[in-house]
Design a protein around this motif. Structure first.
Motif, PDB file in Angstrom:
ATOM      1  N   THR A   1       0.799  -1.249   0.000  1.00 56.85           N
ATOM      2  CA  THR A   1       0.000   0.000   0.000  1.00 56.85           C
ATOM      3  C   THR A   1       0.828   1.295   0.000  1.00 56.85           C
ATOM      4  OG1 THR A   1      -0.357   0.399   2.382  1.00 56.85           O
ATOM      5  CG2 THR A   1      -1.867  -1.173   1.323  1.00 56.85           C
ATOM      6  N   PHE A   2       2.165   1.220   0.121  1.00 54.98           N
ATOM      7  CA  PHE A   2       2.974   2.446   0.107  1.00 54.98           C
ATOM      8  C   PHE A   2       3.756   2.558  -1.205  1.00 54.98           C
ATOM      9  CE2 PHE A   2       2.138   1.828   4.588  1.00 54.98           C
ATOM     10  CZ  PHE A   2       1.860   3.124   5.005  1.00 54.98           C
ATOM     11  N   LEU A   3       4.211   3.759  -1.535  1.00 57.61           N
ATOM     12  CA  LEU A   3       4.929   3.993  -2.792  1.00 57.61           C
ATOM     13  C   LEU A   3       6.397   3.622  -2.653  1.00 57.61           C
ATOM     14  CD1 LEU A   3       3.495   7.463  -3.884  1.00 57.61           C
ATOM     15  CD2 LEU A   3       2.821   5.178  -4.672  1.00 57.61           C
ATOM     16  N   ASP A   4       6.827   2.719  -3.514  1.00 52.87           N
ATOM     17  CA  ASP A   4       8.239   2.340  -3.553  1.00 52.87           C
ATOM     18  C   ASP A   4       8.894   3.239  -4.603  1.00 52.87           C
ATOM     19  OD1 ASP A   4      10.571   1.039  -3.210  1.00 52.87           O
ATOM     20  OD2 ASP A   4       9.966  -0.836  -4.185  1.00 52.87           O
ATOM     21  N   GLU A   5       9.024   4.489  -4.262  1.00 53.89           N
ATOM     22  CA  GLU A   5       9.428   5.513  -5.233  1.00 53.89           C
ATOM     23  C   GLU A   5      10.321   6.557  -4.566  1.00 53.89           C
ATOM     24  OE1 GLU A   5       8.686   5.934  -8.417  1.00 53.89           O
ATOM     25  OE2 GLU A   5       7.023   4.564  -8.803  1.00 53.89           O
ATOM     26  N   GLU A   6      11.212   7.149  -5.368  1.00 48.02           N
ATOM     27  CA  GLU A   6      11.961   8.319  -4.912  1.00 48.02           C
ATOM     28  C   GLU A   6      11.036   9.542  -4.984  1.00 48.02           C
ATOM     29  OE1 GLU A   6      14.996   8.134  -3.704  1.00 48.02           O
ATOM     30  OE2 GLU A   6      15.019   5.985  -4.118  1.00 48.02           O
ATOM     31  N   ILE A   7      11.540  10.698  -4.573  1.00 44.63           N
ATOM     32  CA  ILE A   7      10.712  11.916  -4.634  1.00 44.63           C
ATOM     33  C   ILE A   7      10.390  12.292  -6.091  1.00 44.63           C
ATOM     34  CG2 ILE A   7      10.708  14.419  -4.143  1.00 44.63           C
ATOM     35  CD1 ILE A   7      12.274  13.665  -1.556  1.00 44.63           C
ATOM     36  N   SER A   8      11.414  12.227  -6.957  1.00 49.01           N
ATOM     37  CA  SER A   8      11.156  12.458  -8.396  1.00 49.01           C
ATOM     38  C   SER A   8      10.838  11.109  -9.022  1.00 49.01           C
ATOM     39  CB  SER A   8      12.405  13.008  -9.082  1.00 49.01           C
ATOM     40  OG  SER A   8      12.799  14.209  -8.479  1.00 49.01           O
TER      41      SER A   8
ATOM     42  N   ALA B   1       7.857  12.183 -16.066  1.00 51.80           N
ATOM     43  CA  ALA B   1       8.236  13.605 -16.038  1.00 51.80           C
ATOM     44  C   ALA B   1       7.142  14.440 -15.384  1.00 51.80           C
ATOM     45  CB  ALA B   1       8.479  14.102 -17.463  1.00 51.80           C
ATOM     46  N   GLY B   2       7.530  15.281 -14.432  1.00 48.24           N
ATOM     47  CA  GLY B   2       6.571  16.200 -13.807  1.00 48.24           C
ATOM     48  C   GLY B   2       5.837  15.630 -12.609  1.00 48.24           C
ATOM     49  N   LEU B   3       6.091  14.350 -12.270  1.00 44.01           N
ATOM     50  CA  LEU B   3       5.369  13.731 -11.144  1.00 44.01           C
ATOM     51  C   LEU B   3       6.324  13.523  -9.962  1.00 44.01           C
ATOM     52  CD1 LEU B   3       2.826  12.340  -9.992  1.00 44.01           C
ATOM     53  CD2 LEU B   3       3.569  10.237 -11.125  1.00 44.01           C
ATOM     54  N   TYR B   4       5.880  13.967  -8.774  1.00 44.75           N
ATOM     55  CA  TYR B   4       6.714  13.906  -7.565  1.00 44.75           C
ATOM     56  C   TYR B   4       5.891  13.299  -6.422  1.00 44.75           C
ATOM     57  CZ  TYR B   4       9.337  17.150 -10.405  1.00 44.75           C
ATOM     58  OH  TYR B   4      10.019  17.701 -11.450  1.00 44.75           O
ATOM     59  N   PHE B   5       6.620  12.664  -5.488  1.00 43.10           N
ATOM     60  CA  PHE B   5       5.963  12.039  -4.333  1.00 43.10           C
ATOM     61  C   PHE B   5       6.587  12.585  -3.054  1.00 43.10           C
ATOM     62  CE2 PHE B   5       6.108   8.717  -7.690  1.00 43.10           C
ATOM     63  CZ  PHE B   5       4.774   8.759  -8.025  1.00 43.10           C
ATOM     64  N   ALA B   6       5.762  12.807  -2.041  1.00 45.98           N
ATOM     65  CA  ALA B   6       6.321  13.376  -0.807  1.00 45.98           C
ATOM     66  C   ALA B   6       5.574  12.881   0.426  1.00 45.98           C
ATOM     67  CB  ALA B   6       6.240  14.909  -0.869  1.00 45.98           C
ATOM     68  N   GLY B   7       6.351  12.595   1.479  1.00 42.38           N
ATOM     69  CA  GLY B   7       5.762  12.320   2.787  1.00 42.38           C
ATOM     70  C   GLY B   7       5.544  10.856   3.083  1.00 42.38           C
TER      71      GLY B   7
ATOM     72  N   ALA C   1       9.201  15.720  10.499  1.00 43.22           N
ATOM     73  CA  ALA C   1      10.464  16.227   9.935  1.00 43.22           C
ATOM     74  C   ALA C   1      10.764  15.593   8.579  1.00 43.22           C
ATOM     75  CB  ALA C   1      11.604  15.973  10.917  1.00 43.22           C
ATOM     76  N   THR C   2      10.516  14.285   8.459  1.00 40.85           N
ATOM     77  CA  THR C   2      10.849  13.622   7.186  1.00 40.85           C
ATOM     78  C   THR C   2       9.803  13.948   6.120  1.00 40.85           C
ATOM     79  OG1 THR C   2       9.812  11.590   7.975  1.00 40.85           O
ATOM     80  CG2 THR C   2      12.193  11.775   8.250  1.00 40.85           C
ATOM     81  N   ALA C   3       8.562  14.144   6.543  1.00 34.41           N
ATOM     82  CA  ALA C   3       7.515  14.557   5.586  1.00 34.41           C
ATOM     83  C   ALA C   3       7.807  15.968   5.062  1.00 34.41           C
ATOM     84  CB  ALA C   3       6.135  14.507   6.262  1.00 34.41           C
ATOM     85  N   VAL C   4       8.207  16.843   5.978  1.00 33.04           N
ATOM     86  CA  VAL C   4       8.539  18.226   5.604  1.00 33.04           C
ATOM     87  C   VAL C   4       9.760  18.237   4.668  1.00 33.04           C
ATOM     88  CG1 VAL C   4       9.522  20.361   6.571  1.00 33.04           C
ATOM     89  CG2 VAL C   4       7.475  19.357   7.600  1.00 33.04           C
ATOM     90  N   ALA C   5      10.740  17.376   4.960  1.00 34.70           N
ATOM     91  CA  ALA C   5      11.935  17.306   4.100  1.00 34.70           C
ATOM     92  C   ALA C   5      11.532  16.876   2.684  1.00 34.70           C
ATOM     93  CB  ALA C   5      12.946  16.328   4.685  1.00 34.70           C
ATOM     94  N   ASP C   6      10.695  15.850   2.599  1.00 39.05           N
ATOM     95  CA  ASP C   6      10.209  15.394   1.278  1.00 39.05           C
ATOM     96  C   ASP C   6       9.461  16.512   0.556  1.00 39.05           C
ATOM     97  OD1 ASP C   6      11.054  12.830   1.823  1.00 39.05           O
ATOM     98  OD2 ASP C   6       9.125  11.883   1.359  1.00 39.05           O
TER      99      ASP C   6
ATOM    100  N   ALA D   1      10.323  18.138  -2.981  1.00 37.38           N
ATOM    101  CA  ALA D   1       9.346  18.010  -4.086  1.00 37.38           C
ATOM    102  C   ALA D   1       8.939  19.397  -4.587  1.00 37.38           C
ATOM    103  CB  ALA D   1       8.124  17.228  -3.617  1.00 37.38           C
ATOM    104  N   GLY D   2       8.696  20.331  -3.656  1.00 37.06           N
ATOM    105  CA  GLY D   2       8.270  21.683  -4.040  1.00 37.06           C
ATOM    106  C   GLY D   2       9.344  22.390  -4.854  1.00 37.06           C
ATOM    107  N   ILE D   3      10.603  22.233  -4.432  1.00 41.22           N
ATOM    108  CA  ILE D   3      11.709  22.902  -5.144  1.00 41.22           C
ATOM    109  C   ILE D   3      11.965  22.228  -6.494  1.00 41.22           C
ATOM    110  CG2 ILE D   3      14.200  23.395  -5.069  1.00 41.22           C
ATOM    111  CD1 ILE D   3      13.862  23.793  -2.003  1.00 41.22           C
ATOM    112  N   LYS D   4      11.986  20.890  -6.504  1.00 40.84           N
ATOM    113  CA  LYS D   4      12.244  20.169  -7.771  1.00 40.84           C
ATOM    114  C   LYS D   4      11.136  20.458  -8.782  1.00 40.84           C
ATOM    115  CE  LYS D   4      14.609  16.199  -5.633  1.00 40.84           C
ATOM    116  NZ  LYS D   4      15.651  15.588  -6.455  1.00 40.84           N
ATOM    117  N   ALA D   5       9.870  20.440  -8.310  1.00 37.05           N
ATOM    118  CA  ALA D   5       8.748  20.666  -9.234  1.00 37.05           C
ATOM    119  C   ALA D   5       8.743  22.099  -9.776  1.00 37.05           C
ATOM    120  CB  ALA D   5       7.422  20.368  -8.524  1.00 37.05           C
ATOM    121  N   SER D   6       9.377  23.009  -9.050  1.00 39.98           N
ATOM    122  CA  SER D   6       9.390  24.406  -9.469  1.00 39.98           C
ATOM    123  C   SER D   6      10.461  24.690 -10.529  1.00 39.98           C
ATOM    124  CB  SER D   6       9.642  25.322  -8.264  1.00 39.98           C
ATOM    125  OG  SER D   6       8.616  25.135  -7.317  1.00 39.98           O
ATOM    126  N   LYS D   7      11.378  23.737 -10.700  1.00 44.62           N
ATOM    127  CA  LYS D   7      12.505  24.001 -11.624  1.00 44.62           C
ATOM    128  C   LYS D   7      12.038  23.894 -13.061  1.00 44.62           C
ATOM    129  CE  LYS D   7      16.470  23.303  -8.748  1.00 44.62           C
ATOM    130  NZ  LYS D   7      17.328  22.349  -8.088  1.00 44.62           N
TER     131      LYS D   7
END
Ligand SMILES: Cc1cc2nc3c(=O)[nH]c(=O)nc-3n(C[C@H](O)[C@H](O)[C@H](O)COP(=O)(O)OP(=O)(O)OC[C@H]3O[C@@H](n4cnc5c(N)ncnc54)[C@H](O)[C@@H]3O)c2cc1C
Length: 289
Positions: free
Chosen positions: A246-253, A257-263, A274-279, A283-289
Motif C-alpha cells: 500500500t505504500f509507494l516504492d518511489e523516490e521523490i522524483s 516527467a513532472g510527477l513527484y511524491f512526498a511524505g 520532519a521527514t515529511a517536511v523534508a520530502d 518536491a516543491g523545489i524540484k517541481a518548481s525548476k
C-alpha cells in the motif's frame, strides 16, 4: 492550466506548497479533510524542532494554516478522485471539479488501520483528543504499542480510570521516553503477545472485551481506541507508480516527467513530521525548476 497541483495538505503537501509558491508558481493545493493531516489529530506533537510545550495536533495544524494564509496560498477543500497523465499535463478530477497542471506532487499520506474484528456497531475510535469527556472515569483499551499508540495511551490515562494497552508483540515497541512514563503510571496495564478478539455489546456499551488470553470487563462501559499502524493512500496513483504493501516504492522524483511524491505515502525508515517536511521541501523545489 496550473503550474503545480499538490494533493494533500499534511506537513509534506504544505511544505511543498510553501517552497513552490516562493518560486512564483501558480498552485492548487487540494485537501479532502483538514490541513495538517494525521498530526492534526494527535493529543501532543512530540520532537519536531520548534514546538511549544504540550502543543496539540490542533494547534500545530493551526500554525500550518496560518503560514499558508500569510504566504497567500489557498487550500481547496475537495477530494481528488482520479489522476491521469496526458501527453504533457496531468488531469485531476475531484468531487467538485476538473483541473489541469504541468506538474503534480502527490502527498496523500496514509490512513489508520482498523482491527480485523466485528465492531458490532460500537463506536471504536482512533483519537482521544476532543473525546476527553467520554473518557472520564472509564476503562479504556488502546490497541497498539508503537510510539503513537503509547503517547495516546498516556494522554487517555489523564482522564480514564484504567488503561489497557493491548499489543501483539512481546514488548512495548515505543521509545524510552514513553516507556518510562507508562511503567511509572499506576493506571496503565500493558498486555503483550495478545490481541482483541471480540466485543460484547449491551445497550450500546461495550461491557466485555475478549483478548486471546483474558477478558476485560466493565459494566459501566469500555472505551476502545485503535492505533495499529497505517496503510498508504495510494489507490489514486497506483497506475502511475510502484506500490508495495500500500505504500509507494518511489523516490521523490518519479520516472514520469513532472510527477513527484512526498511524505508518509512513500516507503521510508522514519515517518515523522520532519521527514515529511523534508520530502515536501524537495518536491516543491524540484517541481518548481
Ligand atoms: C498517533 C500518531 C502520533 C504521531 N505523532 C507524531 C509526533 O509527535 N511527531 C512527529 O514528528 N510525527 C508524528 N506522527 C507522524 C506524522 O503524523 C506523520 O509523519 C505526518 O503527518 C506525515 O505527513 P504527510 O503530509 O506525509 O501525510 P498526512 O499527514 O497523512 O497528510 C496527508 C493529507 O492528504 C490528504 N488526502 C489524502 N487523500 C486525499 C485525496 N484523495 N484528496 C485530497 N486530499 C487527500 C489527507 O486528508 C491528509 O490531510 C504521528 C503519527 C501518528 C499516527
Amino acid at each position: 492550466m496550473k503550474d503545480i497541483i499538490i494533493i494533500g495538505a499534511g506537513p509534506a503537501g504544505v511544505s511543498a506548497a510553501l517552497y513552490a509558491k516562493a518560486r512564483g508558481k501558480d498552485l492548487l493545493l487540494l485537501e479532502k479533510d483538514r490541513v495538517g493531516g494525521l498530526i492534526s489529530h494527535v493529543s501532543k506533537v512530540s520532537h519536531y524542532a520548534s514546538l511549544a510545550d504540550n502543543e496539540s495536533g490542533e494547534e500545530f495544524s493551526q500554525k500550518l494554516k496560518d503560514q499558508l494564509a500569510f504566504s497567500n496560498i489557498d487550500v481547496t477543500y475537495e477530494e481528488c478522485l482520479s489522476i491521469e497523465k496526458k501527453d504533457d499535463f496531468f488531469l485531476v478530477k475531484t468531487d467538485k471539479n476538473s483541473y489541469e497542471s504541468k506538474k503534480l506532487i502527490y502527498a496523500a499520506g496514509s490512513k489508520l488501520k482498523e482491527l480485523d474484528i466485528d465492531y458490532k456497531g460500537f463506536d471504536v475510535k482512533h483519537w482521544p483528543y476532543g473525546n476527553e469527556e467520554s473518557l472520564k472515569g472509564k476503562t479504556v483499551i488502546v490497541n497498539g504499542g508503537s510510539d503513537g499508540a503509547s503517547k495516546e495511551a498516556l494522554y487517555i490515562a489523564k482522564f480514564a480510570k484504567e488503561v489497557h494497552i493491548v499489543q501483539n508483540q512481546n514488548a512495548l515497541m515505543c521509545i524510552d521516553e514513553f516507556k518510562k512514563q507508562i511503567e511509572a503510571s499506576d493506571k496503565i496495564k500493558v498486555h503483550t503477545s495478545t490481541s482483541l478478539k471480540d466485543l460484547e455489546i449491551r445497550d450500546y456499551k461495550c461491557v466485555k472485551a475478549i483478548l486471546d488470553d483474558c477478558a476485560i470487563c466493565d459494566e459501566n462501559g469500555i472505551e476502545i481506541y485503535v492505533q495499529i499502524g497505517q496503510n498508504g493512500s495510494t489507490d489514486l496513483i497506483k497506475d502511475l507508480a510502484n506500490v508495495k504493501n500500500t505504500f509507494l516504492d518511489e523516490e521523490i522524483s518519479s520516472m514520469i516527467a513532472g510527477l513527484y511524491f512526498a511524505g508518509d505515502v512513500r516507503i521510508k525508515d522514519v515517518k515523522q513530521i520532519a521527514t515529511a517536511v523534508a520530502d515536501g521541501t524537495l518536491a516543491g523545489i524540484k517541481a518548481s525548476k
